[in-house]
Enzyme design. Structure first.
Site, PDB file in Angstrom:
ATOM      1  N   GLU A  35      57.661  46.173  62.845  1.00 26.87           N
ATOM      2  CA  GLU A  35      58.320  46.459  61.573  1.00 26.87           C
ATOM      3  C   GLU A  35      58.850  45.187  60.921  1.00 26.87           C
ATOM      4  O   GLU A  35      59.801  44.579  61.413  1.00 26.87           O
ATOM      5  CB  GLU A  35      59.463  47.460  61.766  1.00 26.87           C
ATOM      6  CG  GLU A  35      59.004  48.822  62.219  1.00 26.87           C
ATOM      7  CD  GLU A  35      58.135  49.528  61.188  1.00 26.87           C
ATOM      8  OE1 GLU A  35      58.406  49.401  59.974  1.00 26.87           O
ATOM      9  OE2 GLU A  35      57.176  50.212  61.606  1.00 26.87           O
ATOM     10  N   GLU A  76      67.652  51.243  61.055  1.00 27.91           N
ATOM     11  CA  GLU A  76      66.245  50.834  60.891  1.00 27.91           C
ATOM     12  C   GLU A  76      65.394  51.376  62.040  1.00 27.91           C
ATOM     13  O   GLU A  76      64.264  51.827  61.829  1.00 27.91           O
ATOM     14  CB  GLU A  76      66.123  49.317  60.806  1.00 27.91           C
ATOM     15  CG  GLU A  76      64.700  48.824  60.622  1.00 27.91           C
ATOM     16  CD  GLU A  76      64.028  49.314  59.345  1.00 27.91           C
ATOM     17  OE1 GLU A  76      62.824  49.660  59.395  1.00 27.91           O
ATOM     18  OE2 GLU A  76      64.692  49.342  58.280  1.00 27.91           O
ATOM     19  N   LYS A 102      60.342  60.777  55.235  1.00 26.19           N
ATOM     20  CA  LYS A 102      60.275  59.305  55.211  1.00 26.19           C
ATOM     21  C   LYS A 102      61.180  58.727  54.130  1.00 26.19           C
ATOM     22  O   LYS A 102      61.859  57.712  54.354  1.00 26.19           O
ATOM     23  CB  LYS A 102      58.830  58.847  54.987  1.00 26.19           C
ATOM     24  CG  LYS A 102      57.940  59.000  56.200  1.00 26.19           C
ATOM     25  CD  LYS A 102      56.568  58.424  55.890  1.00 26.19           C
ATOM     26  CE  LYS A 102      55.706  58.350  57.110  1.00 26.19           C
ATOM     27  NZ  LYS A 102      54.461  57.606  56.858  1.00 26.19           N
ATOM     28  N   ASP A 103      61.203  59.355  52.951  1.00 28.50           N
ATOM     29  CA  ASP A 103      62.050  58.867  51.855  1.00 28.50           C
ATOM     30  C   ASP A 103      63.529  58.962  52.219  1.00 28.50           C
ATOM     31  O   ASP A 103      64.308  58.047  51.937  1.00 28.50           O
ATOM     32  CB  ASP A 103      61.776  59.653  50.575  1.00 28.50           C
ATOM     33  CG  ASP A 103      60.422  59.347  49.957  1.00 28.50           C
ATOM     34  OD1 ASP A 103      59.753  58.396  50.415  1.00 28.50           O
ATOM     35  OD2 ASP A 103      60.027  60.076  49.017  1.00 28.50           O
TER      36      ASP A 103
END
Length: 134
Positions: A35, A76, A102-103
């Site tokens: 990521e 995160e 996800k949003d």
């Protein structure tokens, strides 16, 4: 006699602390490697911690700074978990509920990063101002 915890398939779950810690570190390593945003958060958090040493933060200031930095990292990781679960369940195909999940997870990261930025501004702007206009 104590019985071992078993999952639905009858496989004994890991009860060894050291192995659990190894798995946890592997998870952190994975999210860091995969990521880009996690690497950015670690970079900015490290810079904030370095600034804390430079500006000799008080104990309470350190607590706020470390709370903000670690909260961003934890959120995160949770965001990445949601992304991976949605991708696994949808097999990487678009699904409106998957998009919402996800949003929302990304929104949680954004709010946490804004909180951390606010903490950074409260801690460091007065010190920078004092340094410049002494």
């Amino acid at each position: 006699m104590r019985m071992a915890s078993k999952d639905k398939q009858g496989i004994e779950k890991n009860k060894h602390f050291v192995r659990s810690v190894e798995f946890a570190f592997q998870g952190i390593k994975t999210v860091f490697q995969e990521e880009r945003n996690m690497r950015k958060h670690v970079l900015f958090g490290s810079l904030a911690i370095l600034a804390g040493f430079i500006f000799q933060l008080s104990q309470i200031e350190w607590l706020w700074l470390l709370l903000a930095v670690f909260l961003v990292l934890v959120v995160e990781i949770i965001n990445t978990i949601f992304e991976n679960v949605v991708d696994m369940v949808t097999e990487f195909h678009f699904h409106p509920i998957g998009k919402k999940v996800k949003d929302m997870a990304a929104g949680a990261v954004l709010l946490t990063a804004l909180f951390a930025s606010l903490i950074g501004a409260i801690l460091f702007l007065p010190k920078i101002y004092q340094l410049i206009f002494r």
